[in-house]
Design an enzyme around this catalytic site. Structure first.
Site, PDB file in Angstrom:
ATOM      1  N   GLU A 126       0.753  -0.624  -0.387  1.00  0.00           N
ATOM      2  CA  GLU A 126      -0.126   0.018   0.197  1.00  0.00           C
ATOM      3  C   GLU A 126       0.877   1.111   0.192  1.00  0.00           C
ATOM      4  O   GLU A 126       0.402   2.058  -0.475  1.00  0.00           O
ATOM      5  CB  GLU A 126      -0.822  -0.240   1.115  1.00  0.00           C
ATOM      6  N   HIS A 144       1.726   1.953  -3.667  1.00  0.00           N
ATOM      7  CA  HIS A 144       0.470   2.531  -4.031  1.00  0.00           C
ATOM      8  C   HIS A 144       0.750   4.392  -3.646  1.00  0.00           C
ATOM      9  O   HIS A 144       0.706   5.452  -4.120  1.00  0.00           O
ATOM     10  CB  HIS A 144      -0.804   2.745  -3.656  1.00  0.00           C
TER      11      HIS A 144
END
Ligand SMILES: [Zn+2]
Length: 712
Positions: free
Chosen positions: A501, A504
């Site tokens: 994550e 990202h």
């Protein structure tokens, strides 16, 4: 195989500021409604999470939609002949208010959902869909976009501007701008119906994850569970008002560890059944009929738009381009992965037999015996690793990696409002120039009303159509909060997700583009998981483990022999992980290639898996009735294959570091930043990859990473 990125509710029309054209009426509303106001405060303005009240959402969304309709109408009716500036750039500047409200509205939907909120969501979802169609179906507006796109003057634009013109033209055509008035009307009806069904589907899953749980009442029902899981279950019991018991919640972060460690086979089966039957229990939260309807509407819409199936429509603007190409990759990996599963099951069965368990391995036994085999084969106990994986230390670890690769520095800030007291915020700056880069919000813990899984979200995207606008991104997870004052220990898998994550987030933070529609993570669906999956590789680097995998009691780094064991077992259980994921990806694609016949999800799933030769010891990672990726919206539909597609790039790209000076090779990192992390959607992803790697990606690295044999 990690979770998805949430995109703004307004997918098509990018947005920035143009406050001066609001009408008098909406000015009045703006003053009254804090959700519409320009973001005030430091860092170029920050989202006013402290001023959110559910009743404000509806009027704010209504005013913001009206404002954007007025803006686009003005662009469409501009007497000047269409050019890039007065059409495309003007569109990039429109919808600023809706973007701001949409951010707050989206954050509430994903992390703070309540019955009040859900009522607003049910009402507004179809209206937002209709609003999108109203813009993309504006004939005069499309004519202008088309004129700019086809004009010889386009050749004089920069490559980024040409790409933006192409994106607008393509998105409008893909959304039906060229259809007859009757077809447009039907399309809009379909989109509104779908929006309502997506909302219902998601709310049903959330209801079954919230309302169902398992209460353990005695010590012997806890048999096998390590202390950290017992503590988490005790904390969950508090929140479920079941004092003196232990509660296993119906979410992945609660169920997976229970299936891994519980010695009580009948409780494992009970937990497994509860989890895999979410949305499939009959009654008011059953999703089967909703799925049938979604699939039929999607098939009809694809036909209207001139595509044989929904999958063909979705993949047209992806890197894979066609469903056939995506299927080809999935099928190439499927067979060796299934073969590996049979080996894994044989190992588990042998171990169970040796223990005298007198059982046949069933799906609720897989994780349990997998751990036992891991111990037997590699002398590796996951519980031995966990004390070294402190959530907060790993957070420092990801910051350090971002510093090494991208020269970022993270400083905690407290002058920023948050939606919930668990959320913390950091300012990101350049280590050398001290320049402000963006804000990073971290919302790590599970709570009622928060969707399960982990994801990244962009609250504001980097762009410079209106001066230097910096980005605001967030990472969200569902870690179970332990006892107050004690460090939260997480599994190796969860640590990997954290790096994912954060990948990202770094994709957003590195963005260096002009136009908001092309910024950060706004890239093709099957390319967007590439930066995030790539970052997972840095968890196991010796530098991170030495500095940040520190024992929560002694502070000592994880011992080398434990690291060696982790390395030796890197391809362990890849059969399970690949088949669990790929079966879901194949069902997704096949559901969306099936055309407009009426589909019963239950029998479709059963029959398709049988045809594929799905090992009976494994269940799909997301069964159809709760497959949020593909039924909570369009964006990952016929797109779950994206994780595998991106992983081909990931495995191949990490090779560039290995062939260089290793994971912290500055020159390779700079090439990565320049060609991948900073460019957003300003160039074609295949081209961007070639610029980074010097060639097209090869599938060999992926097969090697997962320990599958390749034909040479
Ligand atoms: Zn992801």
């Amino acid at each position: 195989m990690r979770d998805l990125i949430l995109r703004s509710i307004v997918l098509l029309i990018a947005v920035t500021m143009l406050a001066n054209i609001t009408t008098n009426t909406s000015h009045a509303v703006t003053e009254d409604n804090p959700l519409l106001a320009k973001w005030e405060g430091p860092y170029g303005g920050i989202p006013p999470f402290d001023r959110v009240q559910i009743p404000l959402f509806k009027p704010a969304l209504e005013a913001a939609m009206a404002e954007q309709i007025a803006e686009t109408q003005r662009i469409a009716n501009d007497p000047a002949s269409p050019d890039f500036e007065n059409t495309i750039v003007a569109l990039e500047r429109s919808g600023q208010s809706l973007d701001r409200v949409g951010t707050l509205y989206g954050v509430w939907g994903a992390t703070m959902s309540t019955p009040d909120y859900q009522a607003v969501q049910r009402e507004m979802a179809p209206r937002l869909a209709a609003f999108n169609d109203q813009i993309t179906q504006n004939e005069a507006l499309f004519k202008r976009i088309e004129a700019v796109y086809n004009s010889p003057a386009k050749a004089k634009l920069t490559p980024e501007q040409q790409r933006l013109a192409w994106l607008y033209y393509t998105n409008f055509v893909r959304a039906g701008a060229r259809l007859s008035p009757e077809a447009k009307k039907r399309l809009s009806q379909i989109n509104q119906q779908l929006a309502g069904l997506y909302t219902k589907f998601s709310q049903n899953v959330l209801a079954e994850e919230t309302d169902q749980f398992i209460v353990l009442k005695s010590e012997d029902e806890l048999a096998g569970l390590p202390q950290s899981i017992r503590d988490a279950a005790a904390a969950a019991a508090e929140s479920k008002k079941q004092p003196g018991t232990w509660v296993i919640m119906n979410t992945r972060s609660s169920i997976d560890p229970f299936l891994t460690y519980s010695d009580r086979r009948e409780l494992r089966e009970k937990a497994w059944r509860m989890f895999v039957n979410r949305g499939d229990n009959g009654g008011e939260h059953d999703n089967n009929a909703i799925i049938t309807e979604i699939l039929q509407l999607r098939a009809e819409r694809a036909k209207l738009l001139g595509f044989p199936t929904h999958a063909h429509w979705r993949l047209e603007n992806s890197m894979a381009k066609t469903p056939e190409k995506a299927m080809e990759l999935m099928e190439a990996v499927w067979k060796p992965a299934v073969a590996r599963v049979h080996e894994e099951v044989a190992d588990m069965q042998a171990l169970a037999d040796k223990e005298g368990a007198k059982i046949k391995i069933e799906p609720w036994d897989y994780r349990y015996y997998m751990e036992k085999v891991r111990k037997a084969k590699y002398d590796l106990d996951q519980n031995e690793i966990k004390p070294y994986l402190q959530l907060e230390k790993l957070r420092e670890g990801i910051f350090w990696v971002a510093g090494e690769l991208f020269n970022f520095n993270f400083t905690p800030v407290t002058n920023v409002p948050v939606a919930h007291p668990d959320i913390r915020v950091w300012e990101v700056t350049d280590k050398t120039t001290k320049k402000h880069i963006g804000l990073w919000y971290f919302d790590p813990y599970a709570r009622a009303g928060k969707r399960s899984g982990a994801w990244m979200n962009a609250y504001r995207t980097q762009e410079r159509v209106n001066g230097e606008i910096t980005t605001i991104v967030s990472n969200n997870a569902n870690f179970v909060k332990g006892k107050p004052g004690e460090p939260v220990l997480i599994s190796w898998d969860d640590a990997t997700t954290m790096f994912h994550e954060f990948g990202h987030a770094l994709h957003g933070l590195n963005s260096n583009v002009t136009y908001p529609s092309l910024s950060g993570t706004a890239v093709a669906r099957d390319y967007v998981e590439f930066p995030s999956q790539l970052l997972e590789h840095w968890l196991s680097t010796p530098e991170v483990l030495q500095k940040f995998a520190l024992h929560y009691q002694t502070g000592k780094p994880i011992p080398q022999d434990l690291v060696d064991k982790i390395k030796r077992s890197a391809t362990f259980n890849q059969g399970f992980a690949t088949v669990e994921y790929l079966s879901a990806a194949l069902i997704d694609m096949k559901l969306h290639l099936a055309g407009d016949r009426k589909i019963d999800p239950d029998s479709f799933e059963r029959e398709t898996l049988a045809q594929l030769g799905m090992p009976k010891e494994i269940v799909m990672r997301h069964r159809t009735p709760h497959f949020l990726h593909i039924f909570s919206g369009d964006s990952y539909s016929a797109g779950y294959y994206s994780y595998l597609w991106s992983d081909v790039l990931t495995a191949d790209a990490f090779g560039a570091f290995v062939e260089g000076k290793g994971p912290y090779d500055r020159a390779v990192a700079e090439r990565l930043r320049k060609n991948v992390f900073s460019v957003g959607n300003t160039i074609d992803p295949a081209e961007a990859y070639r610029a980074f790697r010097g060639r097209d990606p090869k599938v060999d690295a992926l097969m090697k990473k997962r320990g599958f044999a390749t034909k040479s």
